[in-house]
Design an enzyme around this catalytic site. Structure first.
Site, short mmCIF file in Angstrom:
data_model
loop_
_atom_site.label_atom_id
_atom_site.label_comp_id
_atom_site.label_asym_id
_atom_site.label_seq_id
_atom_site.Cartn_x
_atom_site.Cartn_y
_atom_site.Cartn_z
N ASP A 1 26.01 34.18 70.00
CA ASP A 1 24.67 33.59 69.83
C ASP A 1 24.64 32.67 68.62
OD1 ASP A 1 24.93 35.89 68.10
OD2 ASP A 1 22.77 35.82 67.74
N GLU B 1 24.20 38.66 67.16
CA GLU B 1 24.50 39.00 65.78
C GLU B 1 23.35 38.54 64.91
OE1 GLU B 1 26.07 38.67 61.69
OE2 GLU B 1 25.20 37.09 62.91
#
Ligand SMILES: [Zn+2]
Length: 412
Positions: free
Chosen positions: A87, A179
């Site tokens: 991400d 994350e």
């Protein structure tokens, strides 16, 4: 490996550009895991690429955790994990990323549409004059955090498969979602891993290694007042909102995030709300040293009693939860792990530097689950915004550091 420089240059540039273009922004307001479905777009692409490279065991689960296993070529090595996140930060747009490649960088300011990336403001640029650097077009972030880490691991894996004679232990390749929202590790299938150690490739400056992060706690403080009509309140009212405000004002300014750096920890008031009857505030506590964290938590209790003393009839309750632990705690019994990381970087021709993260990582959370996970540099700079950039030679060194690390773990 000098002859392979151009192979790495081409492979990394191609991978990074492709991965950066995939929109994988995560969303802190979502309650699903992954927080955004679009993270699967990159996960499926990587799943296909790993299979095409010949990695026999590739698993993508419903929470977007990708775990792939590449068998070793050396007997007696220790299995290790290599991890990066897919991400990008929700702080800035990650949609329609259009990486700009600047070959043979001339050392001057770089136009990013109507914005300028200026070496007088970002002196690290000067280190890469004559080299290839990649920037944004000024409208989005670049996503080097952590597409660079993903590309660096993928290139190293591709190289290892093309060079089966290089000794390697069993490798576990892990790409995670979320994350940036701190949610990725919630659903991570730790039991799927056999590695005793995992290396996250999610750092910044070339050469840097991070083997320490904060120990983090969050306190929720609830103030219960005694509400009564203010006209007849003398000697009886206990105002919870005023209690909360007194409590907040007693938090030491000299130990706030804005007053500290390097190895000093802090208290940070993150939220406050309430009325006469009840109020609540949140404080996060951060430090590298577990004992100092304990002392800070005890101080929050002391403050509660102080405020109670000043507001007869009111009461204060402090509840604390641990958020993550300093990964140094888990690495301490295994000094060879960081020593090998340093050696792996040194073998690429630069001197490694050790840093402490003033925050946490997925690696810290993996450590708590039993797999210590220090962090290696990616080369990414000015993360999470339009001024993000990365130099290709830094990516090459990161990828080669991974290769060196793998070989160092090929024998016990
Ligand atoms: Zn990151």
């Amino acid at each position: 490996m000098e002859q392979d420089r151009s192979w790495f240059d081409a492979d990394l540039l191609d991978r990074f550009e492709r991965y950066a273009r995939v929109h994988t922004t995560s969303d802190p307001h979502s309650s699903t895991t992954p927080t955004t479905d679009r993270q699967f777009d990159l996960a499926r692409m990587l799943e296909d690429e790993l299979r095409a490279l010949g990695v026999p065991d590739v698993m993508l689960d419903e929470h977007c955790n990708l775990v792939a296993k590449l068998p070793g070529t050396a007997a007696g090595g220790e299995p290790i994990g290599l991890m990066a996140h897919m991400d990008t930060a929700p702080d800035f747009s990650g949609e329609a990323v259009n990486p700009q490649i600047h070959y043979d960088y001339d050392g001057g300011p770089i136009a990013l549409g109507e914005f300028v990336l200026d070496p007088s403001e970002y002196p690290m640029l000067s280190r890469y004059v004559g080299q290839t650097i990649v920037t944004t077009d000024g409208t989005t972030l670049l996503g080097a955090d952590d597409k660079a880490g993903v590309a660096e691991i993928m290139s190293a894996v591709a190289y290892l498969i093309e060079h089966p004679r290089l000794p390697r232990p069993d490798l576990e390749i892990v790409f995670t979602p979320d994350e940036e929202t701190g949610r990725g590790m919630e659903t991570f299938p730790v039991d799927a891993l056999r590695s005793a150690f995992c290396f996250t490739v999610d750092g910044t400056d070339e050469g840097s290694i991070e083997a320490e992060c904060f120990t983090a706690w969050k306190a929720t403080v609830t103030f219960t007042g005694y509400a009564i009509h203010p006209g007849s309140a003398r000697g009886r009212l206990a105002n919870a909102a005023a209690m909360a405000s007194m409590y907040a004002s007693l938090l030491p300014r000299s130990e706030s995030p804005e007053a500290t750096d390097e190895r000093y920890g802090f208290y940070c008031l993150t939220e406050i709300s309430g009325s006469i009857a009840q109020a609540r505030l949140s404080v996060i506590v951060r430090d590298f040293d577990a004992q100092i964290v304990e002392r800070r938590l005890a101080f929050l209790e002391t403050l509660a009693r102080t405020v109670e003393g000043a507001y007869p009839g009111g009461s204060v309750r402090v509840e604390t939860v641990r958020q993550y632990l300093n990964m140094a705690e888990f690495l301490e019994p295994h000094p060879r792990v960081v020593e090998r990381m340093m050696e792996a970087v040194r073998l690429t021709g630069i001197e490694p530097t050790l840093h402490s993260i003033r925050g946490g990582t997925d690696g810290a959370r993996l450590g708590e689950k039993g797999i210590p996970a220090p962090n290696l540099f990616t080369g990414g700079q000015n993360l999470h915004g339009r001024y993000e950039w990365i130099a290709l030679p830094a990516m090459v060194r990161a990828s080669k550091s991974i290769l060196n690390l793998v070989q160092l773990f090929a024998s016990a």
